[in-house]
Design a protein around this motif. Structure first.
Motif, PDB file in Angstrom:
ATOM      1  N   ILE A 252      39.226  54.086  49.112  1.00  0.00           N
ATOM      2  CA  ILE A 252      39.401  53.029  48.226  1.00  0.00           C
ATOM      3  C   ILE A 252      39.974  51.797  49.002  1.00  0.00           C
ATOM      4  O   ILE A 252      39.584  50.672  48.439  1.00  0.00           O
ATOM      5  CB  ILE A 252      40.657  53.615  47.317  1.00  0.00           C
ATOM      6  CG1 ILE A 252      40.327  54.586  46.354  1.00  0.00           C
ATOM      7  CG2 ILE A 252      41.415  52.497  46.640  1.00  0.00           C
ATOM      8  CD1 ILE A 252      41.324  55.463  45.560  1.00  0.00           C
ATOM      9  N   SER A 253      40.737  51.866  49.908  1.00  0.00           N
ATOM     10  CA  SER A 253      41.225  50.811  50.535  1.00  0.00           C
ATOM     11  C   SER A 253      40.122  50.041  51.165  1.00  0.00           C
ATOM     12  O   SER A 253      40.011  48.731  51.427  1.00  0.00           O
ATOM     13  CB  SER A 253      42.212  51.042  51.574  1.00  0.00           C
ATOM     14  OG  SER A 253      43.414  51.428  51.071  1.00  0.00           O
ATOM     15  N   GLU A 254      39.023  50.822  51.651  1.00  0.00           N
ATOM     16  CA  GLU A 254      37.754  50.079  52.328  1.00  0.00           C
ATOM     17  C   GLU A 254      36.978  49.465  51.298  1.00  0.00           C
ATOM     18  O   GLU A 254      36.507  48.220  51.664  1.00  0.00           O
ATOM     19  CB  GLU A 254      36.913  51.446  52.852  1.00  0.00           C
ATOM     20  CG  GLU A 254      35.624  50.574  53.849  1.00  0.00           C
ATOM     21  CD  GLU A 254      34.826  51.761  54.344  1.00  0.00           C
ATOM     22  OE1 GLU A 254      33.662  51.596  54.730  1.00  0.00           O
ATOM     23  OE2 GLU A 254      35.055  52.830  54.478  1.00  0.00           O
ATOM     24  N   VAL A 255      36.822  49.887  50.159  1.00  0.00           N
ATOM     25  CA  VAL A 255      36.243  49.137  48.935  1.00  0.00           C
ATOM     26  C   VAL A 255      36.757  47.771  48.883  1.00  0.00           C
ATOM     27  O   VAL A 255      36.336  46.716  48.760  1.00  0.00           O
ATOM     28  CB  VAL A 255      36.138  50.248  47.742  1.00  0.00           C
ATOM     29  CG1 VAL A 255      35.651  49.148  46.785  1.00  0.00           C
ATOM     30  CG2 VAL A 255      35.295  51.145  47.746  1.00  0.00           C
ATOM     31  N   CYS A 256      38.270  47.979  48.721  1.00  0.00           N
ATOM     32  CA  CYS A 256      38.959  46.541  48.372  1.00  0.00           C
ATOM     33  C   CYS A 256      38.876  45.644  49.676  1.00  0.00           C
ATOM     34  O   CYS A 256      38.859  44.497  49.285  1.00  0.00           O
ATOM     35  CB  CYS A 256      40.614  47.046  48.165  1.00  0.00           C
ATOM     36  SG  CYS A 256      40.891  48.196  46.676  1.00  0.00           S
ATOM     37  N   SER A 257      38.767  46.155  50.622  1.00  0.00           N
ATOM     38  CA  SER A 257      38.633  45.462  51.882  1.00  0.00           C
ATOM     39  C   SER A 257      37.367  44.564  51.987  1.00  0.00           C
ATOM     40  O   SER A 257      37.374  43.439  52.225  1.00  0.00           O
ATOM     41  CB  SER A 257      38.988  45.848  53.198  1.00  0.00           C
ATOM     42  OG  SER A 257      38.767  45.273  54.448  1.00  0.00           O
ATOM     43  N   GLU A 258      36.240  45.528  51.617  1.00  0.00           N
ATOM     44  CA  GLU A 258      34.947  44.900  51.588  1.00  0.00           C
ATOM     45  C   GLU A 258      34.733  43.701  50.527  1.00  0.00           C
ATOM     46  O   GLU A 258      33.975  42.862  50.672  1.00  0.00           O
ATOM     47  CB  GLU A 258      33.904  45.715  51.551  1.00  0.00           C
ATOM     48  CG  GLU A 258      33.716  46.739  52.747  1.00  0.00           C
ATOM     49  CD  GLU A 258      32.398  47.336  52.792  1.00  0.00           C
ATOM     50  OE1 GLU A 258      31.408  46.721  52.256  1.00  0.00           O
ATOM     51  OE2 GLU A 258      32.287  48.264  53.392  1.00  0.00           O
ATOM     52  N   LEU A 259      35.554  43.881  49.304  1.00  0.00           N
ATOM     53  CA  LEU A 259      35.473  42.923  48.159  1.00  0.00           C
ATOM     54  C   LEU A 259      36.395  41.993  48.419  1.00  0.00           C
ATOM     55  O   LEU A 259      36.393  40.918  47.591  1.00  0.00           O
ATOM     56  CB  LEU A 259      35.744  43.619  47.049  1.00  0.00           C
ATOM     57  CG  LEU A 259      34.575  44.708  46.447  1.00  0.00           C
ATOM     58  CD1 LEU A 259      35.358  45.517  45.506  1.00  0.00           C
ATOM     59  CD2 LEU A 259      33.546  43.979  45.959  1.00  0.00           C
ATOM     60  N   ASN A 260      37.146  41.829  49.645  1.00  0.00           N
ATOM     61  CA  ASN A 260      38.072  40.786  49.848  1.00  0.00           C
ATOM     62  C   ASN A 260      39.034  40.709  48.717  1.00  0.00           C
ATOM     63  O   ASN A 260      39.325  39.267  48.333  1.00  0.00           O
ATOM     64  CB  ASN A 260      37.203  39.325  49.897  1.00  0.00           C
ATOM     65  CG  ASN A 260      38.086  38.348  50.765  1.00  0.00           C
ATOM     66  OD1 ASN A 260      39.128  38.633  51.399  1.00  0.00           O
ATOM     67  ND2 ASN A 260      37.791  36.986  50.473  1.00  0.00           N
ATOM     68  N   VAL A 261      39.605  41.587  48.415  1.00  0.00           N
ATOM     69  CA  VAL A 261      40.615  41.618  47.212  1.00  0.00           C
ATOM     70  C   VAL A 261      41.757  41.118  47.914  1.00  0.00           C
ATOM     71  O   VAL A 261      42.466  41.839  48.842  1.00  0.00           O
ATOM     72  CB  VAL A 261      40.805  42.920  46.667  1.00  0.00           C
ATOM     73  CG1 VAL A 261      41.927  42.898  45.529  1.00  0.00           C
ATOM     74  CG2 VAL A 261      39.531  43.375  45.853  1.00  0.00           C
ATOM     75  N   ASP A 262      42.652  40.168  47.353  1.00  0.00           N
ATOM     76  CA  ASP A 262      43.857  39.598  47.941  1.00  0.00           C
ATOM     77  C   ASP A 262      44.772  40.612  47.674  1.00  0.00           C
ATOM     78  O   ASP A 262      45.077  41.151  46.690  1.00  0.00           O
ATOM     79  CB  ASP A 262      44.058  38.309  47.355  1.00  0.00           C
ATOM     80  CG  ASP A 262      43.364  37.326  47.621  1.00  0.00           C
ATOM     81  OD1 ASP A 262      42.800  37.402  48.734  1.00  0.00           O
ATOM     82  OD2 ASP A 262      42.995  36.094  47.223  1.00  0.00           O
TER      83      ASP A 262
END
Length: 344
Positions: A252-262
């Motif tokens: 989940i955190s990898e998805v957020c990181s790749e999407l550049n979620v602030d």
């Protein structure tokens, strides 16, 4: 939309739902029907804040003092409140106000509770939230996040619990919320106009049946309604035991990181929403399928950096999710309707 609302009812700490969609798509109708699904709650009789007689974190300061003094608190059962916030509401009407004249003349705190007090342990619904003044939206989101409302006037301070499910709805044609405010909503659901002629006829027919005899219509759907209420109550009890395995949290955190979620709100909300969904399905462990069903709702509105940009349809989120979770790429352009979370 239904899935997002149900998950926020199961876990009110999620942070609310923002529903955007075309005119006449049943947004307000769905939200207002939500309160009937919820079981009655125990409150302290005569308390304007719906204080929980058993949980100190959900008690007003006055009730907590009475509890610590050993007083037997009178208890009554009450239906969960659905509070509508009108667009023209002032900050005093929302937060409550202190009667300064009475405080100065009698030396007592005379507090007139506002809408946040009524909404404690219930649902606060803001229709056309994108037309509400930004400072009022900030007040609502702060109270929803902290669980407390504090009013300070002329050196006098009053606070009370304000834990509620915040639901906002609006029409994107009338403008969007600023990205900073959108990010504070846990989930974002988009409702589109139904294009299938057969389904449109079914909706019109059901509306005609309701208008002709509301009592008979409600009776025909009572069994399904009661079953859904039972599932929600059972999920609330199971939620404390439900966990997200570490490998899935990492993905989940990898998805957020790749999407550049602030920030980290996206990670937190996605984990909590997946737990609520697993509990709703009667399981104590989250699966990748649970995450797949909630990830777009949790992240799509967090990708917009520029207020002039449009909110992602969900395709970008789904594409990254499938790559991280080693699933086949999505076959559509992200405009497919959300899966109905409820069994037929």
């Amino acid at each position: 939309m239904k899935l997002a609302l149900i998950l926020n009812v199961i876990d009110p700490r999620l942070g609310g739902v923002m529903i955007m969609g075309d005119r006449g798509t049943g947004k307000s109708t769905t939200v207002r029907a939500l309160a009937e699904l919820l079981p009655e709650i125990e409150v302290v009789a005569g308390d304007p804040y719906n204080s929980d007689p058993h949980n100190a974190d959900l008690m007003s300061d006055e009730v907590r003092v009475r509890k610590l003094a050993g007083e037997a608190l009178p208890i009554e059962r009450r239906q969960v409140q659905m509070v509508d916030l009108p667009l023209g509401a002032t900050e005093d009407r929302v937060c409550g106000t202190i009667d300064i004249e009475k405080a100065l003349s009698e030396g007592t705190r005379a507090f007139e509770p506002g809408l946040l007090a009524r909404a404690n342990r219930g649902i606060l619904y803001v229709d056309e939230v994108n037309l509400l003044d930004d400072h009022l939206v900030d007040v609502l989101l702060d109270s929803a996040a902290m669980g407390w409302n504090t009013v300070e006037r002329e050196g006098i301070s009053v606070r009370h619990p304000a834990r509620f499910v915040l639901v906002g709805s609006g029409n994107p044609e009338e403008g969007e919320l600023r990205p900073q405010l959108l990010d504070r909503f846990a989930m974002h659901a988009e409702v589109r106009t139904v294009r299938d002629p057969q389904l449109r006829v079914q909706i019109v027919q059901q509306r005609s049946e309701f208008d002709s005899n509301p009592q008979r219509f409600a009776l025909a759907h009572r069994k399904a309604q009661q079953e859904l209420s039972r599932r929600i109550l059972k999920a609330q009890q199971l939620l404390k035991k439900t966990e997200v395995p570490y490998p899935l949290r990492l993905q989940i955190s990898e998805v957020c990181s790749e999407l550049n979620v602030d920030g980290l709100r996206g990670d937190i909300v996605a984990n909590n929403a997946a737990r609520a969904l697993a509990a709703f399905e009667g399981r104590a462990s989250v699966t990748a399928q649970d995450i797949e069903r909630i990830i777009v709702l949790c992240l799509r509105h967090r990708l917009r950096k520029d207020p002039l940009e449009t909110i992602d349809s969900g395709y970008k989120v789904e594409k990254v999710f499938r790559r991280v979770f080693n699933l086949p790429a999505p076959e559509n352009n992200g405009t497919a309707p959300e899966r109905d979370p409820l069994p037929r």
